[in-house]
Each structure stands twice: as C-alpha cells, then as structure tokens.
Design a protein around this motif. Structure first.
Motif, PDB file in Angstrom:
ATOM      1  N   HIS A 140      -6.713  -1.178  -9.131  1.00  0.00           N
ATOM      2  CA  HIS A 140      -6.617   0.102  -8.170  1.00  0.00           C
ATOM      3  C   HIS A 140      -5.746   1.408  -8.976  1.00  0.00           C
ATOM      4  CE1 HIS A 140      -6.302   2.139  -4.662  1.00  0.00           C
ATOM      5  NE2 HIS A 140      -4.624   2.404  -4.596  1.00  0.00           N
ATOM      6  N   LEU A 161      -4.982  -3.504   8.137  1.00  0.00           N
ATOM      7  CA  LEU A 161      -4.837  -4.463   7.136  1.00  0.00           C
ATOM      8  C   LEU A 161      -5.852  -4.410   5.868  1.00  0.00           C
ATOM      9  CD1 LEU A 161      -3.448  -8.033   8.420  1.00  0.00           C
ATOM     10  CD2 LEU A 161      -2.270  -6.324   6.949  1.00  0.00           C
ATOM     11  N   LEU A 162      -7.121  -4.377   6.394  1.00  0.00           N
ATOM     12  CA  LEU A 162      -8.093  -4.509   5.476  1.00  0.00           C
ATOM     13  C   LEU A 162      -8.206  -3.085   4.597  1.00  0.00           C
ATOM     14  CD1 LEU A 162     -11.083  -6.367   7.695  1.00  0.00           C
ATOM     15  CD2 LEU A 162     -10.343  -6.836   5.691  1.00  0.00           C
ATOM     16  N   ASP A 192     -11.649   2.751  -6.683  1.00  0.00           N
ATOM     17  CA  ASP A 192     -10.567   2.894  -7.466  1.00  0.00           C
ATOM     18  C   ASP A 192     -10.012   4.232  -7.181  1.00  0.00           C
ATOM     19  OD1 ASP A 192     -11.385   0.983  -8.799  1.00  0.00           O
ATOM     20  OD2 ASP A 192     -12.159   1.892 -10.385  1.00  0.00           O
ATOM     21  N   LYS A 193      -8.613   4.274  -6.980  1.00  0.00           N
ATOM     22  CA  LYS A 193      -7.671   5.392  -6.831  1.00  0.00           C
ATOM     23  C   LYS A 193      -7.587   5.972  -5.595  1.00  0.00           C
ATOM     24  CE  LYS A 193      -6.107   5.777 -11.155  1.00  0.00           C
ATOM     25  NZ  LYS A 193      -4.767   6.082 -11.791  1.00  0.00           N
ATOM     26  N   GLU A 194      -8.525   5.610  -4.503  1.00  0.00           N
ATOM     27  CA  GLU A 194      -8.493   6.074  -3.482  1.00  0.00           C
ATOM     28  C   GLU A 194      -7.026   5.710  -2.902  1.00  0.00           C
ATOM     29  OE1 GLU A 194     -11.218   5.355   0.616  1.00  0.00           O
ATOM     30  OE2 GLU A 194     -11.841   4.375  -1.271  1.00  0.00           O
ATOM     31  N   GLU A 195      -6.757   6.349  -1.970  1.00  0.00           N
ATOM     32  CA  GLU A 195      -5.347   6.315  -1.082  1.00  0.00           C
ATOM     33  C   GLU A 195      -5.586   5.046  -0.286  1.00  0.00           C
ATOM     34  OE1 GLU A 195      -2.214   8.824   1.263  1.00  0.00           O
ATOM     35  OE2 GLU A 195      -3.115   9.708  -0.555  1.00  0.00           O
ATOM     36  N   LEU A 196      -4.673   4.139  -0.353  1.00  0.00           N
ATOM     37  CA  LEU A 196      -4.619   2.937   0.457  1.00  0.00           C
ATOM     38  C   LEU A 196      -4.055   3.396   1.756  1.00  0.00           C
ATOM     39  CD1 LEU A 196      -3.068   0.482  -2.168  1.00  0.00           C
ATOM     40  CD2 LEU A 196      -5.524   0.692  -1.479  1.00  0.00           C
ATOM     41  N   HIS A 197      -4.678   2.608   3.004  1.00  0.00           N
ATOM     42  CA  HIS A 197      -3.867   2.926   4.258  1.00  0.00           C
ATOM     43  C   HIS A 197      -2.735   2.335   4.319  1.00  0.00           C
ATOM     44  CE1 HIS A 197      -3.855   3.911   8.185  1.00  0.00           C
ATOM     45  NE2 HIS A 197      -3.543   2.701   8.645  1.00  0.00           N
ATOM     46  N   VAL A 198      -1.785   3.125   4.914  1.00  0.00           N
ATOM     47  CA  VAL A 198      -0.421   2.609   5.146  1.00  0.00           C
ATOM     48  C   VAL A 198      -0.236   2.667   6.565  1.00  0.00           C
ATOM     49  CG1 VAL A 198       2.039   3.365   4.962  1.00  0.00           C
ATOM     50  CG2 VAL A 198       0.531   3.736   2.812  1.00  0.00           C
ATOM     51  N   ASN A 234       0.589   3.996  -3.147  1.00  0.00           N
ATOM     52  CA  ASN A 234       0.330   5.423  -2.857  1.00  0.00           C
ATOM     53  C   ASN A 234       1.429   6.277  -3.534  1.00  0.00           C
ATOM     54  OD1 ASN A 234      -2.194   4.569  -1.367  1.00  0.00           O
ATOM     55  ND2 ASN A 234      -1.234   4.994   0.393  1.00  0.00           N
ATOM     56  N   ALA A 292       0.929  -1.218  -0.036  1.00  0.00           N
ATOM     57  CA  ALA A 292       0.266  -0.068   0.074  1.00  0.00           C
ATOM     58  C   ALA A 292       0.822   1.196   0.156  1.00  0.00           C
ATOM     59  CB  ALA A 292      -0.826  -0.068   1.193  1.00  0.00           C
ATOM     60  N   SER A 297      -5.770  -1.699   3.725  1.00  0.00           N
ATOM     61  CA  SER A 297      -4.553  -1.579   2.926  1.00  0.00           C
ATOM     62  C   SER A 297      -4.583  -2.369   1.588  1.00  0.00           C
ATOM     63  CB  SER A 297      -3.065  -1.696   3.614  1.00  0.00           C
ATOM     64  OG  SER A 297      -3.385  -3.039   4.133  1.00  0.00           O
ATOM     65  N   ILE A 298      -5.651  -3.472   1.443  1.00  0.00           N
ATOM     66  CA  ILE A 298      -5.835  -4.272   0.374  1.00  0.00           C
ATOM     67  C   ILE A 298      -6.255  -3.383  -0.831  1.00  0.00           C
ATOM     68  CG2 ILE A 298      -7.032  -6.103  -0.633  1.00  0.00           C
ATOM     69  CD1 ILE A 298      -7.316  -6.978   2.209  1.00  0.00           C
ATOM     70  N   PRO A 299      -5.772  -3.296  -2.066  1.00  0.00           N
ATOM     71  CA  PRO A 299      -6.260  -2.303  -3.154  1.00  0.00           C
ATOM     72  C   PRO A 299      -7.748  -2.934  -3.818  1.00  0.00           C
ATOM     73  CG  PRO A 299      -4.107  -3.240  -3.685  1.00  0.00           C
ATOM     74  CD  PRO A 299      -4.602  -3.926  -2.490  1.00  0.00           C
ATOM     75  N   SER A 300      -7.700  -4.396  -3.833  1.00  0.00           N
ATOM     76  CA  SER A 300      -9.002  -4.602  -4.343  1.00  0.00           C
ATOM     77  C   SER A 300     -10.297  -4.482  -3.558  1.00  0.00           C
ATOM     78  CB  SER A 300      -9.070  -6.012  -4.945  1.00  0.00           C
ATOM     79  OG  SER A 300      -8.742  -6.794  -3.602  1.00  0.00           O
ATOM     80  N   ASN A 301      -9.797  -4.028  -2.291  1.00  0.00           N
ATOM     81  CA  ASN A 301     -10.952  -3.792  -1.161  1.00  0.00           C
ATOM     82  C   ASN A 301     -11.532  -2.276  -1.307  1.00  0.00           C
ATOM     83  OD1 ASN A 301     -12.475  -5.262   0.398  1.00  0.00           O
ATOM     84  ND2 ASN A 301     -11.179  -4.947   2.387  1.00  0.00           N
TER      85      ASN A 301
END
Lengths: 322, 312, 339
Positions: free
Chosen positions: B219, C255-256, C265-271, B194, B190, C258-262
């Motif tokens: 994504h 964890l949940l 689109d294009k939303e920032e993933l949690h790090v 990002n 992630a 930070s999963i891209p397919s979850n």
C-alpha cells in the motif's frame, strides 16, 4: 548431563585459583603478621628477634614466592601451622569443619522443610488469611537481626526452660561413637540450628510465593487448565517445577548467608565451629588460620553455585545445552 | 543524486564460546546488502523475523555498527565516520519504532519527549522551544494542551503520532520506520498510514519502511526490497514484486498473504502447496556452492532478482 | 443444517473494576454447528478474547461474573463446578492459544504435553498413548514425530510449537475447538501454513470451531460464518461470502475499507473516527457505534438496537446501516436520503 557436570566442575579450578590468589594478597595487605600478633607488646622479645623469626618462617620473601609455597602445600592438604595454637591448621580445623557443616546443613534443610510448604500455601492461596499470616511471619523474620533472635532463643529455651544445652557442640563426658553421643550432638545443634533456620526461611518463602503468583498467570498454566488438568495437579505438575527454578538458583547465595550467619551463631552459642575460630584467629592475627578459613568459606560458595547450576540443569532442559 | 546509498552493507555479530569466550563464529545478520533511496520515495524493506531488515535499518542510523560496506548519505559515508562527525549528519535521519507503548519514556510529558531532539541539537530559549513543540503537536493532529500529558494518557494511534512528531522536530530528510504500525489495530493502522503519507508530501520526506506485513508494504511503498537470511532476494517496484515475482522466496511470501476472497481460499491453498513443493525440490538451486545466496541480477531497469548469473 | 454443537445464549461476562461490574461481553448469542468454523472478528478491546475465555471457563472466578448459558452436549458449562468442567475441558472442548512461545510448559517434553489430556480423559496404556501422540504429530504435519516426541519446546521453531499446541487441543477428539488468534504471533509464511493446516484438519475432523481473530484476511481464508464484534456485542453475523460481498453494518464496512491490501495502491485508507470506548466509559444506551459515525443523523439509529435478520442467516444490529455512507460519499448520499 554427565558431560555438563564434568565441564561445570572444570570451571571451578580457575575460580578456586583466583579465589586463593585474592585471599592471599588481601591477607598480606593486612597490617601486621603472625609475629606481631604473637609478640607485640611482649617486652621479652626484641624487634631483632621478631625479624629473625620472620626470616625463619619465610615471611620476608616476595609475595609470589610465599603464595607459590602456600598453594603448593595446600593442594597436598597442608595448610601450614597455626602460630597461636602451635599445631597444623588442618588438624585444628578438622573437627570444627564437621561442626560448621553439620550446623549449616541442618539450617539449610530445616529452612527448606519449613519454607517450601509455607511458600506454596502463600502463593497458591494468595491474599487468604493463611497467606496473610505467613507474610506477617516473614516480616518478622526479615526484620529481626540474627544475634537478637539467637539471644532470645538462648535465653528462653536454654536458660528459662532449660530444654537445650547452652554451649559447646557435644557433652564432653560422653564417649565418641555411642548413641548418647549422637543424641547429645543433636541436642546441641537444635538451638543454634533453629535460630538460623527460622530466620533463613523468610527469603525462600518470599521467593517461592512471588514466583508462584507470577507463574499462575503464565500461558502454559492456561493450557494446562484447558486440558482439564485438576487444580491440584496444575500445581504439582506445572507451576511448582517452574517455581523451584529461582529457589535452586538462590542456593549458592543462601550458602553465603549461612557462612556469615554461622559466625554469629557460633559466637552466641559458644559452638566450636569455623566461625568462632575465625574471630579468634583474626584478633590473634593468625594468618595461616584466617586464610584457611576464608579459603574454605569461599570454596563452599563456589561449590554451592556449582550445585545450583547442576540442580538447575537437572530441572530445566534449556540450561542443559552446551 | 540519490539521498541514501547503501553499498554492500555487512553487519556481523560474533558468537562467543568455549572457556575464554573466544569468537568461534559470526552471525551474518546483514551480509552484503545494497540499495539506493531517491529523495521523496518510500522504500520498503520486507522479510520475516530474523531476515536482517531491522538490523539494516539500525546500521544505517548507527545503532548497530556496520562490519563492512558503505552507508552514503548525501555522499558522506556514515559507516566509517566517528561519533562526532556522524552527529552532524544524523540529525537529518530519524527513526520511528514499532511499539508506541514502550518507545516513549512514560515518565516524561509530551513536551519533554518531543523537545528532546531539539535540546540535543539546537540551543533554544524555553519560549522558542515551546512554540516549536506546539506547532508540531498541532501539525500531527493532537490538541495543544496535550503537551503536558503523559504517554499513558493517549491511545495507541496517538502515541505513534507523538513518536512521529518527535522524529519530525529537526526537519529530517530521511525517516527510518521500523514496523511502525505492526502493534496497532487495523483502523488505527489506517490512521497512522494515511498520516505518514500526508506528512511525506508536506515535509518532503523520504521513507525507509521496514515491515513484515506485505499488505501494508504494497500500500505505502514505491519500491521494495525483499530480504532473506541477511541478503536481498529480489528488488523492484511494488508492481514488479507483487505482480511478477521471480524468486521462489518472493513467490512464497506473496502466496502467504491471506486471500480476501473467501471463494478462492482452496485455490490459494493449492498455490501454496505447489510453491512449497518447489521450495523443497529447488531450494538449493537458489544458493551458490558456498551456501550463500546469489547477488542481485537486473531483469529490467527496475527489477532485479538473486538468481544464478545466466539464468536458471 | 448440520447438528448443533455449541449454543451460547445471552452470555454476559462482567469484570469487577474497583467494586463495580462492567460487562466486556454484553449479551452474546451464537450457535456453532458440527464441522463449522465461526469466526469472531473485532479489534482489541471488543470483548472477543473475554468471550473465548468465558466459554472454556478460564476467567478468574473471583473477579468475573458470568451470566447466560453456554451449552455443550446438553450441559450449561457456566453452572458446572470446576471438577465437572475439568471432565469436559481438554476432552469435548479444546483450546488453541495465541502465542506458541509461551503456551507450552518449558520444562516438559512435547510428548508428555500432548499426552497429558489423555491422562485425565482417556483410559489408555502408556504405549497406546504414545502411539496416539505420534499419530497426532503426524496429523498436524510434523514429519519427524519420533524425534520431536522427546524434545522440549525451546528446541522447536514457533511454527512447530503452534502445531504442537494444535495437537494438544485435538488429543481427545474434541467436538468443539476454540482458537484464540492462532496465527497472530507467527511469521507470514508460517501463518499461511497454519491456516492451511487448520483447513486440512477441518476436513478430517467433525469439530465445530470458534476462531477468534482481528485479521479479516484470516477470516476470509478459514471461516464459514462470521460474527463481527464491537463493544461487547455482535453487530453483524453472516456467512463468509455474504460478509465480504455485502457487508452492511457501518463497523464492518469501515473495517473492510481500512485494510491496506484490500485497497488499490496509495488510495487513502478509511479511518474510523474516535476510539474504542473502555468498558467503564461505554455508553450502553442506544447504538454503541453511533459516536464513531457522527455524520449519520441520530434518527437513523434505533433506541434499543437489536439484531435484525435482513436476509436468511444475515443479521445486522441497529437500523443505522440503512442510512450509512462514508463521509467522502456524503454528497450523493444526501440526495439518496432526501428521495
């Protein structure tokens, strides 16, 4: 499998031809020839006479004519005549080939008999006291030059203790074919053979030990343990077969080492084999004998690699394809 | 004008056999692939191992030699250029690799790793070089003193940042990212994803993103090309491909994405079984009589599929 | 609830690193029932693989210390000498490994490798063994069993090999299966096939399964119950629906998201901030996840965090979950905290 062996043997033909060509050309490049070797410094032979002998033996023909003649005869088993011994090379070599092959096989077999169990112990119980002792032995075997070790063996077991004869390949007074004759042959074999074998073990032990230590950690060994395979069987059924692969692959190389080693051994133990003859024929510039011996040694290496390949393909199904 | 234009690209590897190692056959790793990249977009190349996606990426940058076709970068054909001419263009294309553990030389410190492209293409004084490297290392979110450290002293995510910093050093226009996050844990993945999106905006980068992970591709990518056996089976926007897959293989890939709703797991299993049945019965109708997949045929202006001309 | 098959109690697995022992699995308790798939999920270094290898006794005994209990059929596996353990491994306890390319012996036929556990655990004639092997090959979805029986691993694709690895684990009808990342090394479509196969097998066998994975997608497809592992401990245990619909522990939630397919689109993933601490550097006092969520106040954590049963069957470690929010949600959450 049969097809593989057949194909593998076919590959040997071009290898042997190439080998013979290289040997022939290299031998021709050496300074001097049989005539110079035989008569150089002999005031009774004039350069004109030497030139005449050269013409007679065809030594002034272009190299490819000489090569063609040589190879043509060689396939029929005629390797020419020795200039110094004045007899056909084939009959000169016959007895010596048997001696050298016996000695080499003795070294090879004895070294495997010693090395394989030691390698397994060292690999399976790595870092144990047994392993440490085996490694120490290995260091000595690697570090000791063959001629030094052979001389020590000769001195101690041959002269000091007098257990074994110190020269020749058999007691010349005995009649060939009798029981005593073979016992005597064996006794003559022990000292040079053991000297070679005790040092030749080092490489095999090291290879086997390292490979077992690697293989122990492989995933399929974990699979075997997870199946409930008892520890001993994990080794016999899974690890050892895999660890034998590099040993089999090493066989061709091992044979090369034996040939080099036999030169020292035969000189030191005055053992009438190819190695001893090789040195004599080089100093005597006996061109036909030298090429024949190099050719035989080269062939042995090629046959050795072929054996390696066949053994490997018998153990490893991945090689059998093609 | 598009930034990169790949036209009927072919990469064939010879198979040698017999006594004299004659060429007995060809592996058609990439067999007639065409696509375009617009400046600033992210194009995803998806497929399973052996489909030719990595070879395509490597052929664009010249790591594999193209057997046929064109690779037009800003209008210049890289595929037919000799090494010297290509060098002038290639600094605008950089590559990021999969494994952040092995793609960095462990014996070089970060300064030497990141400065390497600069040294290849520009003549700078050590002082200028150091300033440029320090600026970049801060830009990718690592502390300035880390330039004297070695790769093993960093975590996986940080190492991938170092790889990216190296790729950015020459201000490239196009970045080919070959499975850049596949070796990483989700939370680190992630972080890198990002970060890649962030620098894309800042540096005006175009990405060719190669991956087997359909979740990641969905994504990050604007447009997607799906590869199978060295050819494209479908191409379209992420929307086209994920919500309206047309080719059987695409459907199969999409159905293989694990279902994140536990309640639907058996539904998903049945869907897969249906597709598998179709896969067995209809498979041949997706290939022409020579066993080659059809060329892409446009369905909508953005969406094309490799099915027989004139419909199924 | 169905009958208990495996009971892990306060398991601690420590590795010897330069003379000191450090726990990679640090006090883990878990019960697995008949016909139940319990997933253990976490990122690399969390101790999930060390846990799997501890259950089946595959750690190097010289450098590993095992404490606690692993009870299977009334025996504590950790106390058994290896000869007795070998009577259980491969029989009552099967293992599926991660990488099918290396898990099979390259020099033995497929038939031989599947039959091998039967040599030690079942008294069968060689004809009966062969019959059973062919039956197993059919069960794991291999059509051409007679041909595959005689083949060697290198002649099979990765997916086929993984089916063989599964057949080996199933050979003696184990009551308990450990699957360590069984689909990770496979291509996506093959991964889907193996997941479906394992779901299918779960219907026809009664085995309990421990599924070790880093992939929450695999968890969602296969597990009945989930234990989320972080730094050697379980931080959350719940049945699979609860875990995905109502995750509580900050690590699970992070964890949940930070999963891209979850994500859309294009939303920032949690790090997740920071890195997973190594077992030598891990601070074992207090909440182990606290350093990764520094914006949560210290008094939100327990001094000695334990697992709390917040709902029946739903356990969460530490109290910090009550006050957890993602950093970007801070504003509204601060209101929440003050009220």
């Amino acid at each position: 499998m049969v097809k593989f062996i057949f194909r593998r043997m076919l590959v040997m033909i071009p290898q042997l031809l190439l080998l013979s060509l290289i040997i022939f050309v290299l031998a021709k490049q050496m300074p001097g020839d049989a005539v110079t070797g035989a008569f150089m410094g002999n005031p009774n032979v004039t350069p004109e006479q030497m030139e005449k002998i050269r013409e007679e033996y065809g030594l002034n023909d272009p190299w490819y004519v000489q090569y063609g003649a040589w190879i043509g005869k060689a396939v029929k088993g005629d390797l020419g005549d020795s200039y110094t011994h004045k007899q056909p090379v084939t009959s000169l070599l016959a007895g010596r080939v048997v001696n050298t092959v016996t000695l080499s096989l003795f070294i090879l077999i004895v070294s495997y008999i010693i090395a394989i169990p030691l390698g397994i112990i060292a690999g399976r119980w790595a870092d144990s006291w047994a392993d440490k002792m085996i490694i120490t032995y290995n260091y000595f075997a690697f570090a000791t030059p063959l001629f030094v070790f052979s001389l020590l063996m000769l001195f101690f077991f041959g002269f000091v203790l007098g257990w074994f004869p110190t020269g020749n390949s058999v007691d010349v007074r005995l009649e060939a074919g009798t029981w005593d004759f073979y016992v005597s042959k064996f006794k003559h074999l022990v000292l040079p053979g053991m000297s070679g074998a005790l040092l030749a073990t080092a490489g095999t032990i090291q290879y086997l030990r390292n490979d077992i230590i690697d293989t122990k950690l492989k995933d399929f060994v974990k699979t075997a343990r997870a199946k409930g395979v008892p520890e001993g069987k994990v080794y016999t059924r899974h690890i050892l077969r895999n660890s034998m692969l590099p040993i089999a692959a090493f066989l061709g190389y091992e044979i090369t080492g034996l040939i080099a080693g036999s030169i020292f051994l035969e000189m030191i133990f005055s053992y009438p084999g190819l190695g001893q003859l090789f040195i004599q024929s080089i100093t005597g510039r006996d061109f036909t004998v030298t090429t024949a011996i190099v050719m035989i040694s080269g062939t042995a290496v090629i046959v050795g690699t072929m054996l390696s390949d066949i053994i490997l393909s018998a153990i490893d199904p991945r090689i059998r394809i093609e | 004008m598009s930034l990169l234009n790949v036209n009927n690209l072919q990469v064939h590897f010879p198979i040698r056999g017999g006594f004299f190692r004659r060429v007995v056959d060809q592996v058609r790793a990439v067999d007639g692939v065409s696509f375009e990249l617009e400046p600033g977009e992210t194009y995803g190349l998806v497929g399973e191992s052996g489909c030719g996606k990595t070879t395509t990426g490597r052929a664009i940058i010249g790591l594999n030699k193209a057997t046929g076709g064109e690779v037009l970068f800003n209008g210049d054909n890289l595929a037919t250029m000799n090494g010297h001419d290509r060098r002038k263009h290639i600094r605008d294309i950089q590559m990021i690799f999969q494994d952040p553990y092995s793609s960095l030389n462990g014996r070089k410190n970060v300064l030497n790793i990141i400065a390497e492209p600069l040294r290849n293409f520009e003549r700078l004084s050590p002082k200028e070089e150091l300033t440029r490297v320090q600026n970049m290392i801060e830009r990718v979110g690592l502390s300035p003193e880390s330039i004297y450290k070695y790769p093993h002293q960093f975590s996986g995510g940080q190492r991938q940042r170092i790889g990216i910093a190296r790729a950015l050093m020459l201000n490239p226009k196009l970045i080919i990212a070959d499975e850049p996050v596949s070796a990483l844990d989700v939370s680190v993945q992630a972080q890198v994803l990002n970060f890649m999106q962030e620098i894309q905006k800042d540096f005006g980068l175009t990405y060719l993103f190669i991956s087997h992970d359909l979740g990641v591709i969905k994504h990050i990518c604007d447009r997607i090309g799906i590869m199978y056996k060295g050819r494209f089976v479908e191409e379209g926007t992420a929307e086209d491909v994920y919500n309206n897959p047309q080719h059987l293989y695409t459907k199969r890939l999409i159905a293989a994405i694990p279902e994140m709703d536990p309640a639907k797991r058996f539904e998903k299993m049945e869907l897969r079984q249906e597709i598998n049945t179709a896969y067995r019965t209809e498979y041949d109708s997706y290939f022409d009589k020579d066993g080659r997949m059809f060329d892409l045929k446009p369905l909508t202006p953005t969406h094309s599929v490799a099915i027989q001309q004139g419909g199924m | 609830m169905a009958e208990t098959v495996l009971e892990i109690e306060n398991l601690r697995t420590s590795f010897n690193i330069k003379g000191n022992y450090y726990a990679a699995v640090d006090g883990v308790s878990l019960t697995v029932h008949k016909n139940e798939v319990v997933a253990i999920v976490g990122e690399s270094g969390c101790g999930k693989s060390a846990l799997a290898l501890s259950i089946i006794g595959l750690h190097n005994t010289k450098t590993t210390k095992l404490e606690g209990q692993v009870n299977l059929k009334g025996q504590n596996l950790l106390n058994l000498p290896v000869e007795k353990l070998n009577k259980i491994r491969g029989k009552d306890l099967g293992m599926i490994f991660q990488d099918p390319m290396t898990a099979l012996n390259p020099l033995a036929t497929i038939g031989r490798q599947i039959a091998e556990p039967m040599d030690y655990h079942m008294k069968l004639s060689s004809a009966a063994k062969k019959k059973r092997v062919l039956e197993l090959l059919g069960q794991v979805g291999i059509k051409d069993a007679n041909r595959i029986y005689k083949q060697y691993p290198h002649e099979l694709s990765g997916g086929m090999r993984q089916r063989v690895v599964i057949a080996i684990a199933l050979a003696c009808n184990p009551v308990m299966l450990i699957a360590d990342e069984p689909t990770t090394a496979l291509d996506v479509t093959i991964q889907a096939q193996i997941m479906d196969l394992m779901k299918e097998l779960q219907r026809i066998t009664d085995s309990g399964i421990i599924l070790i994975t880093h992939d929450l997608g695999v968890v969602a497809e296969m597990a009945n119950r989930v234990a989320v592992m972080y730094a050697g401990e379980f931080v959350e245990i719940a049945d699979v629906n609860t875990l995905f619909s109502n995750p509580l522990h900050p690590y699970t939630r992070s964890l949940l998201s930070s999963i891209p397919s979850n994500m859309t689109d294009k939303e920032e993933l949690h790090v997740i901030e920071g890195i997973v601490p190594s077992i030598q550097k891990l601070d074992r006092e207090g909440c182990r996840f606290a350093p990764r969520i520094p914006w949560i106040s210290e008094d939100a954590h327990e001094d000695k965090p334990t697992l709390h049963e917040v709902e029946p069957g739903h356990f969460v470690r530490c109290t910090c979950y009550k006050k957890f929010h993602f950093p970007e949600e801070r504003v509204e959450d601060e209101n929440y905290v003050t009220t």
